[in-house]
Design a protein around this motif. Sequence first.
Motif, PDB file in Angstrom:
ATOM      1  N   ASN A 500      37.979 -33.677 -25.062  1.00  0.00           N
ATOM      2  CA  ASN A 500      37.774 -34.620 -23.967  1.00  0.00           C
ATOM      3  C   ASN A 500      36.808 -33.988 -22.969  1.00  0.00           C
ATOM      4  OD1 ASN A 500      37.901 -36.389 -21.837  1.00  0.00           O
ATOM      5  ND2 ASN A 500      40.130 -36.532 -21.794  1.00  0.00           N
ATOM      6  N   LEU A 501      35.539 -34.378 -23.036  1.00  0.00           N
ATOM      7  CA  LEU A 501      34.530 -33.771 -22.169  1.00  0.00           C
ATOM      8  C   LEU A 501      34.792 -34.069 -20.700  1.00  0.00           C
ATOM      9  CD1 LEU A 501      33.008 -34.067 -25.043  1.00  0.00           C
ATOM     10  CD2 LEU A 501      30.941 -33.817 -23.685  1.00  0.00           C
ATOM     11  N   SER A 502      35.368 -35.230 -20.408  1.00  0.00           N
ATOM     12  CA  SER A 502      35.590 -35.612 -19.020  1.00  0.00           C
ATOM     13  C   SER A 502      36.547 -34.672 -18.307  1.00  0.00           C
ATOM     14  CB  SER A 502      36.128 -37.044 -18.949  1.00  0.00           C
ATOM     15  OG  SER A 502      35.201 -37.954 -19.504  1.00  0.00           O
ATOM     16  N   CYS A 503      37.415 -34.015 -19.061  1.00  0.00           N
ATOM     17  CA  CYS A 503      38.410 -33.119 -18.472  1.00  0.00           C
ATOM     18  C   CYS A 503      38.093 -31.648 -18.698  1.00  0.00           C
ATOM     19  CB  CYS A 503      39.802 -33.445 -19.028  1.00  0.00           C
ATOM     20  SG  CYS A 503      40.393 -35.088 -18.567  1.00  0.00           S
ATOM     21  N   LEU A 504      36.897 -31.335 -19.223  1.00  0.00           N
ATOM     22  CA  LEU A 504      36.534 -29.937 -19.445  1.00  0.00           C
ATOM     23  C   LEU A 504      36.282 -29.239 -18.103  1.00  0.00           C
ATOM     24  CD1 LEU A 504      34.003 -29.578 -22.410  1.00  0.00           C
ATOM     25  CD2 LEU A 504      36.276 -28.593 -22.215  1.00  0.00           C
ATOM     26  N   PRO A 505      36.993 -28.162 -17.793  1.00  0.00           N
ATOM     27  CA  PRO A 505      36.767 -27.472 -16.520  1.00  0.00           C
ATOM     28  C   PRO A 505      35.326 -26.998 -16.348  1.00  0.00           C
ATOM     29  CG  PRO A 505      38.809 -26.718 -17.537  1.00  0.00           C
ATOM     30  CD  PRO A 505      38.114 -27.576 -18.551  1.00  0.00           C
ATOM     31  N   ALA A 506      34.667 -26.582 -17.461  1.00  0.00           N
ATOM     32  CA  ALA A 506      33.321 -26.008 -17.361  1.00  0.00           C
ATOM     33  C   ALA A 506      32.259 -27.038 -17.026  1.00  0.00           C
ATOM     34  CB  ALA A 506      32.958 -25.307 -18.675  1.00  0.00           C
ATOM     35  N   LEU A 507      32.539 -28.311 -17.292  1.00  0.00           N
ATOM     36  CA  LEU A 507      31.476 -29.312 -17.242  1.00  0.00           C
ATOM     37  C   LEU A 507      30.857 -29.453 -15.861  1.00  0.00           C
ATOM     38  CD1 LEU A 507      30.009 -31.450 -18.970  1.00  0.00           C
ATOM     39  CD2 LEU A 507      31.589 -33.119 -18.011  1.00  0.00           C
ATOM     40  N   VAL A 508      31.675 -29.545 -14.811  1.00  0.00           N
ATOM     41  CA  VAL A 508      31.126 -29.828 -13.480  1.00  0.00           C
ATOM     42  C   VAL A 508      30.306 -28.664 -12.936  1.00  0.00           C
ATOM     43  CG1 VAL A 508      32.915 -31.491 -12.860  1.00  0.00           C
ATOM     44  CG2 VAL A 508      33.288 -29.070 -12.406  1.00  0.00           C
ATOM     45  N   ASN A 509      30.473 -27.482 -13.521  1.00  0.00           N
ATOM     46  CA  ASN A 509      29.728 -26.313 -13.040  1.00  0.00           C
ATOM     47  C   ASN A 509      28.693 -25.841 -14.056  1.00  0.00           C
ATOM     48  OD1 ASN A 509      29.298 -24.586 -10.874  1.00  0.00           O
ATOM     49  ND2 ASN A 509      30.575 -22.971 -11.727  1.00  0.00           N
ATOM     50  N   SER A 510      28.287 -26.727 -14.964  1.00  0.00           N
ATOM     51  CA  SER A 510      27.295 -26.390 -15.993  1.00  0.00           C
ATOM     52  C   SER A 510      26.133 -27.369 -15.878  1.00  0.00           C
ATOM     53  CB  SER A 510      27.929 -26.453 -17.393  1.00  0.00           C
ATOM     54  OG  SER A 510      29.037 -25.591 -17.480  1.00  0.00           O
ATOM     55  N   SER A 511      25.153 -27.012 -15.061  1.00  0.00           N
ATOM     56  CA  SER A 511      24.056 -27.936 -14.768  1.00  0.00           C
ATOM     57  C   SER A 511      23.209 -28.255 -15.992  1.00  0.00           C
ATOM     58  CB  SER A 511      23.174 -27.366 -13.657  1.00  0.00           C
ATOM     59  OG  SER A 511      22.648 -26.107 -14.034  1.00  0.00           O
ATOM     60  N   CYS A 512      23.265 -27.402 -17.018  1.00  0.00           N
ATOM     61  CA  CYS A 512      22.471 -27.658 -18.223  1.00  0.00           C
ATOM     62  C   CYS A 512      23.046 -28.805 -19.050  1.00  0.00           C
ATOM     63  CB  CYS A 512      22.375 -26.399 -19.080  1.00  0.00           C
ATOM     64  SG  CYS A 512      23.971 -25.731 -19.609  1.00  0.00           S
ATOM     65  N   LEU A 513      24.287 -29.208 -18.778  1.00  0.00           N
ATOM     66  CA  LEU A 513      24.950 -30.239 -19.585  1.00  0.00           C
ATOM     67  C   LEU A 513      25.147 -31.545 -18.824  1.00  0.00           C
ATOM     68  CD1 LEU A 513      27.675 -28.103 -21.395  1.00  0.00           C
ATOM     69  CD2 LEU A 513      25.406 -28.753 -22.218  1.00  0.00           C
ATOM     70  N   HIS A 514      24.727 -31.610 -17.577  1.00  0.00           N
ATOM     71  CA  HIS A 514      24.868 -32.858 -16.845  1.00  0.00           C
ATOM     72  C   HIS A 514      23.717 -33.015 -15.853  1.00  0.00           C
ATOM     73  CE1 HIS A 514      27.018 -30.261 -13.781  1.00  0.00           C
ATOM     74  NE2 HIS A 514      26.156 -30.890 -13.031  1.00  0.00           N
ATOM     75  N   LYS A 515      23.593 -34.219 -15.358  1.00  0.00           N
ATOM     76  CA  LYS A 515      22.608 -34.519 -14.323  1.00  0.00           C
ATOM     77  C   LYS A 515      23.364 -35.127 -13.150  1.00  0.00           C
ATOM     78  CE  LYS A 515      18.461 -37.289 -13.408  1.00  0.00           C
ATOM     79  NZ  LYS A 515      17.518 -38.291 -13.980  1.00  0.00           N
ATOM     80  N   LEU A 516      23.165 -34.568 -11.965  1.00  0.00           N
ATOM     81  CA  LEU A 516      23.881 -35.068 -10.797  1.00  0.00           C
ATOM     82  C   LEU A 516      23.517 -36.526 -10.515  1.00  0.00           C
ATOM     83  CD1 LEU A 516      23.750 -32.064  -8.299  1.00  0.00           C
ATOM     84  CD2 LEU A 516      25.772 -33.004  -9.430  1.00  0.00           C
ATOM     85  N   SER A 517      24.543 -37.319 -10.233  1.00  0.00           N
ATOM     86  CA  SER A 517      24.354 -38.728  -9.886  1.00  0.00           C
ATOM     87  C   SER A 517      24.680 -38.950  -8.423  1.00  0.00           C
ATOM     88  CB  SER A 517      25.272 -39.617 -10.740  1.00  0.00           C
ATOM     89  OG  SER A 517      25.016 -39.475 -12.111  1.00  0.00           O
ATOM     90  N   ARG A 518      24.131 -40.022  -7.875  1.00  0.00           N
ATOM     91  CA  ARG A 518      24.563 -40.511  -6.569  1.00  0.00           C
ATOM     92  C   ARG A 518      25.664 -41.541  -6.778  1.00  0.00           C
ATOM     93  NH1 ARG A 518      18.934 -40.665  -6.386  1.00  0.00           N
ATOM     94  NH2 ARG A 518      19.047 -42.889  -6.894  1.00  0.00           N
ATOM     95  N   LEU A 519      26.504 -41.722  -5.789  1.00  0.00           N
ATOM     96  CA  LEU A 519      27.574 -42.712  -5.936  1.00  0.00           C
ATOM     97  C   LEU A 519      27.008 -44.114  -6.129  1.00  0.00           C
ATOM     98  CD1 LEU A 519      30.240 -41.517  -3.327  1.00  0.00           C
ATOM     99  CD2 LEU A 519      30.219 -41.172  -5.798  1.00  0.00           C
ATOM    100  N   SER A 520      25.813 -44.346  -5.627  1.00  0.00           N
ATOM    101  CA  SER A 520      25.184 -45.657  -5.815  1.00  0.00           C
ATOM    102  C   SER A 520      24.813 -45.909  -7.268  1.00  0.00           C
ATOM    103  CB  SER A 520      23.941 -45.770  -4.931  1.00  0.00           C
ATOM    104  OG  SER A 520      23.018 -44.725  -5.219  1.00  0.00           O
ATOM    105  N   ASP A 521      24.692 -44.833  -8.073  1.00  0.00           N
ATOM    106  CA  ASP A 521      24.367 -44.998  -9.493  1.00  0.00           C
ATOM    107  C   ASP A 521      25.536 -45.575 -10.277  1.00  0.00           C
ATOM    108  OD1 ASP A 521      21.854 -43.861  -9.059  1.00  0.00           O
ATOM    109  OD2 ASP A 521      22.585 -41.828  -9.483  1.00  0.00           O
ATOM    110  N   LEU A 522      26.739 -45.451  -9.748  1.00  0.00           N
ATOM    111  CA  LEU A 522      27.928 -45.853 -10.502  1.00  0.00           C
ATOM    112  C   LEU A 522      27.923 -47.346 -10.812  1.00  0.00           C
ATOM    113  CD1 LEU A 522      28.744 -42.997  -9.583  1.00  0.00           C
ATOM    114  CD2 LEU A 522      31.057 -43.863  -9.202  1.00  0.00           C
TER     115      LEU A 522
END
Length: 673
Positions: A500-522
């Motif tokens: 479950n990638l959504s619950c991976l602890p490493a994900l939010v601190n791994s910039s190579c695997l995500h792109k920051l969004s704005r809340l307006s993007d939701l």
Amino acid sequence: MAFSNGASLMETDNHKKREGEGEDEEEDPFLAFIEYARSVISPEEDEDPSGNEEGYNGAGWSWIASRILKTCISYSSGVTAAILLSDLSQAWSEQRRVGGSKKRPEIIDQMKRKHRRAKLPNTVTIDSIYEKNFLSLSSVLEAVVVDAHVLPGTNIYMLTLGDYWSSNTIDLYLHRRYYDLVDPPNGILKKAREIFLTGCYLRTAKEGCGSPRLLPTEYLVILLDEDLDDDAILIGAQFCSDSFSSISHAGVKNGVSYSLYARIESITSLEILEQCGGLQRKQITLVDNDGVKLRFLLWNEQVILANLFSVGSMLALDRPYIAIAAESSLETSELFCLEYGTATQLYLVPFVQHEEQVCLSSTQNRTQGSKLHAAADPTQGPKVSQVSLPCDSQGSIDFSNYPFQLFVADLHGKMTGISLYGVVRDVFRERETAGIIFLLKLEDSTGSIWAKLHFSQSWSLGRVSVGHTAYISGLTCSKTKQDRFELSWCETDDGASFINLSCLPALVNSSCLHKLSRLSDLSRRRNSMHICRVWIDQVDHCHVTTRFSHAPCGHFVKEMPSGAVQCSFCHCDCDSEVVMRAFYLKLTLADKNTKIFAWCTGQTAMELLQISPDEFYELSEDEQVMYPSSLENERFIVALVNCKRQAVHGSRGRQCTEADAVSWEITRALKCE
């Protein structure tokens, strides 16, 4: 599609995104990194992964995805591109080594025909390292460089070494003092270069690292061959302009660098200098072309370097440390002594004893046959637009090493080893059936499909809910008599994993695997997982309660009329050992432009509230009411998913929860420092 809790058929909904949803087509950063990693670790296969007549030999898409996620689990605080690429490169190198034959590299076979040098006394073979899983510091490796490369995503050089007596190769992390010698295109440490090394620490095979590796050593000598033009030019240009007589007191004082070339006349046995606190010393007597002698001294741990030398060999010393005898405690009649300094690099032309050919008697004659081994050139010959995959006796095709990502629209009957990546649209337990079976609907950009998840005893995947992004490997797809696809997964099968990638602890601190969004993007991309920088706002509307949850699945439990406690997700009776107190938290998140209302539970709620449920429960009622006010404007990086359940016909038994009234779930949170 009609569906009930007792239904057993899976139906694929192979549709494109429905019109009117307003979804922006934006590449998933996780999928983009997989493609990038594939191009890095197997670039030659990536150029045309379907063009190999003998089957695809590169890294499969699912192998890369699984390896990345495994590394993320190991590095819970976060990963970098360098960490992931380094791990992938080493794991893929090992995968190819294990999967390949134990044939000695061809370059070594070619060089062995000219090899006439006797082994040094302390030499061990690479095969013996694998057999014993041990290497002493005094052992010598007489190696040939099979490959030299930079670990992807780093500036770390790795040499792959072989020897004349082994079928295995071994990787060496190169010491930084030799980096200038390996830097392409003119580096001398390249394929087919012979080296001697000692003082190596062995990194033994561990989980995630399937073979031994050699850690960096300073004690490395590069072999030269005077019969080779390039080596002869190097010796003449770099080492013949200086001699022992050219060393001067003024030059040493002014930091002049010398490059010297001399024959090893003698090597003394180890000395222990008691008057100097038990210092160890070895002396190598060198004689240059003019007949002038100097001593080359090795101290303490350096003495093992002498294991690489033999009397009669020619030693080239680049930038040796030069000690002035009068200014040191050395007892010598010579003005200077050479030492192994931090910048010193050594080259060796080994002494080879000449051999005489003798005639064999008729009983000793043996016929020496030879075979020509022609390596197939992938750039030659016709290309084919197919990929060869294993097929069993029942006609089922194994897609576990398929080079590309599989989508729902690609699925057909008799497929095994399937890996899918998508968003969970529904998940619940199938009741009134034998065994522990859950039904999960997974959606990707091409459609959605239902899958049966089989468990041996109970649900074991942690918290999984609507909107979570999941990676599932080890799936099997078959076609039923009703001409529908049936997708199944069993936790005990080889290659089966559910992450479950959504619950991976490493994900939010791994910039190579995500792109920051704005809340307006939701609002524009409701079907994606979003990583956002936010703060807690409107604490007056923050709602905090504690409830009991089922530890294996993370869902809340409820008390039945009978008094028994039952999990709302697993529908099993729970005892006190598997029930724990957990938060149910609803709060407002804000960034510079937008605010949203979201909810969370479990570890995520603890990260946001910075207190455990038990500690919160012990607070007085007034303290509990006031507690959220201390969190106002606290900043976090959070993972947000759209948890709004889609309307599904025939979904009897799946009751709506309070969380269904809130569109966004916070699945992970990390406090910003």
